[in-house]
Design an enzyme around this catalytic site. Structure first.
Site, PDB file in Angstrom:
ATOM      1  N   GLY A  45       0.832  -1.191   0.000  1.00  0.00           N
ATOM      2  CA  GLY A  45       0.000   0.000   0.000  1.00  0.00           C
ATOM      3  C   GLY A  45       0.868   1.243   0.000  1.00  0.00           C
ATOM      4  O   GLY A  45       2.014   1.215   0.449  1.00  0.00           O
ATOM      5  N   GLN A  50       2.837  10.079   1.193  1.00  0.00           N
ATOM      6  CA  GLN A  50       4.129   9.412   1.343  1.00  0.00           C
ATOM      7  C   GLN A  50       5.106   9.763   0.221  1.00  0.00           C
ATOM      8  O   GLN A  50       6.301   9.527   0.355  1.00  0.00           O
ATOM      9  CB  GLN A  50       3.956   7.896   1.407  1.00  0.00           C
ATOM     10  CG  GLN A  50       3.299   7.414   2.680  1.00  0.00           C
ATOM     11  CD  GLN A  50       3.166   5.910   2.663  1.00  0.00           C
ATOM     12  OE1 GLN A  50       2.187   5.362   2.174  1.00  0.00           O
ATOM     13  NE2 GLN A  50       4.183   5.235   3.191  1.00  0.00           N
ATOM     14  N   CYS A  94       5.760   0.034   7.328  1.00  0.00           N
ATOM     15  CA  CYS A  94       5.411   1.188   6.506  1.00  0.00           C
ATOM     16  C   CYS A  94       6.592   1.538   5.620  1.00  0.00           C
ATOM     17  O   CYS A  94       7.735   1.546   6.091  1.00  0.00           O
ATOM     18  CB  CYS A  94       5.044   2.362   7.416  1.00  0.00           C
ATOM     19  SG  CYS A  94       4.571   3.855   6.545  1.00  0.00           S
ATOM     20  N   LEU A  95       6.318   1.853   4.361  1.00  0.00           N
ATOM     21  CA  LEU A  95       7.394   2.221   3.447  1.00  0.00           C
ATOM     22  C   LEU A  95       8.083   3.515   3.876  1.00  0.00           C
ATOM     23  O   LEU A  95       9.229   3.752   3.513  1.00  0.00           O
ATOM     24  CB  LEU A  95       6.861   2.346   2.020  1.00  0.00           C
ATOM     25  CG  LEU A  95       6.334   1.050   1.403  1.00  0.00           C
ATOM     26  CD1 LEU A  95       5.749   1.304   0.024  1.00  0.00           C
ATOM     27  CD2 LEU A  95       7.423  -0.006   1.338  1.00  0.00           C
ATOM     28  N   HIS A 136      -4.672   1.472   7.298  1.00  0.00           N
ATOM     29  CA  HIS A 136      -3.331   2.041   7.438  1.00  0.00           C
ATOM     30  C   HIS A 136      -3.132   3.173   6.416  1.00  0.00           C
ATOM     31  O   HIS A 136      -2.653   4.256   6.750  1.00  0.00           O
ATOM     32  CB  HIS A 136      -2.306   0.921   7.243  1.00  0.00           C
ATOM     33  CG  HIS A 136      -0.879   1.349   7.235  1.00  0.00           C
ATOM     34  ND1 HIS A 136       0.013   0.979   8.222  1.00  0.00           N
ATOM     35  CD2 HIS A 136      -0.156   2.096   6.352  1.00  0.00           C
ATOM     36  CE1 HIS A 136       1.211   1.487   7.937  1.00  0.00           C
ATOM     37  NE2 HIS A 136       1.133   2.168   6.816  1.00  0.00           N
ATOM     38  N   GLU A 137      -3.524   2.917   5.172  1.00  0.00           N
ATOM     39  CA  GLU A 137      -3.335   3.918   4.112  1.00  0.00           C
ATOM     40  C   GLU A 137      -4.260   5.123   4.309  1.00  0.00           C
ATOM     41  O   GLU A 137      -3.845   6.270   4.095  1.00  0.00           O
ATOM     42  CB  GLU A 137      -3.514   3.300   2.724  1.00  0.00           C
ATOM     43  CG  GLU A 137      -2.531   2.196   2.390  1.00  0.00           C
ATOM     44  CD  GLU A 137      -1.069   2.558   2.630  1.00  0.00           C
ATOM     45  OE1 GLU A 137      -0.689   3.743   2.477  1.00  0.00           O
ATOM     46  OE2 GLU A 137      -0.294   1.659   2.980  1.00  0.00           O
ATOM     47  N   HIS A 140      -2.829   7.514   6.695  1.00  0.00           N
ATOM     48  CA  HIS A 140      -1.834   8.413   6.096  1.00  0.00           C
ATOM     49  C   HIS A 140      -2.500   9.682   5.571  1.00  0.00           C
ATOM     50  O   HIS A 140      -1.926  10.771   5.652  1.00  0.00           O
ATOM     51  CB  HIS A 140      -1.093   7.739   4.935  1.00  0.00           C
ATOM     52  CG  HIS A 140       0.083   6.922   5.340  1.00  0.00           C
ATOM     53  ND1 HIS A 140       1.197   7.453   5.962  1.00  0.00           N
ATOM     54  CD2 HIS A 140       0.337   5.601   5.203  1.00  0.00           C
ATOM     55  CE1 HIS A 140       2.076   6.491   6.179  1.00  0.00           C
ATOM     56  NE2 HIS A 140       1.579   5.354   5.734  1.00  0.00           N
TER      57      HIS A 140
END
Length: 172
Positions: A45, A50, A94-95, A136-137, A140
């Site tokens: 995701g 991000q 997380c990225l 989660h996304e 963000h």
């Protein structure tokens, strides 16, 4: 085109993203770039903040089974419209916070409404990993990171590691 993923701590990751008012070819191209970036990372995701874009846009693909075809989803203005009382705990990463993982408890099932890349309103119920990922996304988009669910000490420890990593990366 692959985009650069912002690393925590970065103030842009803590800001709420603006709603997408009108779908444009530019936004569709951004979604394609985000999918390339996510798959390349590799991740399941990615949210527009991000990559430094303050728009309510997320992409995800939680298909992990070998031989299963990918299922990339592009969601403009996604919102959780219903969630189960039943909870699930997943180890999240997380990225924007590479190599850091922690257990986060969220609703086990969520119903999400969004606009797809063709401008159609869609609604779908997600469970298991998909439910965790979409929540989660969406977090963000509201300036919230998975570490915000952790106890202060654990959150500070991860943030210190990230500050150190960013310093090391700046030197190379």
């Amino acid at each position: 085109m692959k985009r650069t993923i912002l690393l925590h701590p970065d103030p842009r990751l803590k800001k709420a993203a603006a709603p997408v008012d009108d779908l444009s070819d530019e936004l569709r191209a951004l979604a394609d770039d985000m999918l390339k970036t996510m798959y390349d990372a590799p991740g399941i995701g990615l949210a527009a903040p991000q990559i430094g874009v303050s728009s309510r846009l997320i992409v995800l693909d939680c298909v992990k089974e070998e031989g299963e075809p990918p299922r990339p989803l592009v969601m403009f203005n996604p919102e959780v419209i219903a969630s189960s009382d039943r909870l699930n705990t997943y180890e999240e990463g997380c990225l924007s916070i590479p190599d850091q993982f922690a257990d986060v408890t969220r609703p086990a099932e969520v119903e999400v409404r969004w606009i797809d890349r063709d401008g159609n309103e869609r609604t779908e119920t997600f469970d298991k990993l998909w439910a965790t990922c979409v929540q989660h996304e969406i977090d963000h988009l509201d300036g919230k990171l998975f570490i915000d669910y952790l106890k202060p000490l654990k959150r500070q420890m991860i943030t210190r590691k990230m500050v150190k990593l960013k310093r090391e990366l700046a030197r190379t």
